[in-house]
Enzyme design. Structure first.
Site: not given
Length: 137
Positions: A51-54
């Protein structure tokens, strides 16, 4: 968007002595979007994070098909952790949520149903830029 829009979704579970069956239908039936892409994470090494995102527009449903993991959601103001470990529960993630997926158990499989096809322009990959956009700066 608000963290309050993200929620656990109970999916149908058909129990049978031969094995259980769960299904997911889009278009408002089980999730509030049509499914345009499916992907899954597996063989994630111990201690690794995904992940580590939007996303600007993308909606998702995240399901632990096997094993367990944690999904950390952040709307730029509030944070909430969801422990995913049952294949008949999904986590609905609305647009404009930063997500981190951590704490994968051995053998975990994370399936993601997405409302859109892959589009790099829909991503926030820098947390500070994401927060600045959320806060209107």
């Amino acid at each position: 968007m608000s963290l309050d829009q993200c929620r656990i979704v109970d999916l149908p579970k058909i129990s049978d002595p031969r094995g259980n069956l769960t299904f997911i239908e889009g278009g408002g039936r089980h999730i509030p979007f049509d499914i345009n892409r499916v992907y899954y994470l597996y063989d994630v090494p111990g201690g690794a994070e995904r992940g580590a995102h939007g996303h600007k527009e993308l909606q998702q449903l995240i399901v632990a098909l096997s094993g367990s993991f944690d999904v950390l959601l952040n709307d730029g103001r509030n944070k909430k952790k969801f422990h995913m470990n049952l294949p008949y529960l999904g986590l609905y993630v609305s647009p404009m949520m930063w997500r981190d997926i951590t704490n994968f158990s051995s053998g975990a499989v994370c399936m993601v149903l997405a409302s859109e096809l892959y589009d790099e322009n829909d991503y926030y990959r820098d947390y500070e830029k994401f927060v600045a956009q959320v806060r209107g700066k």
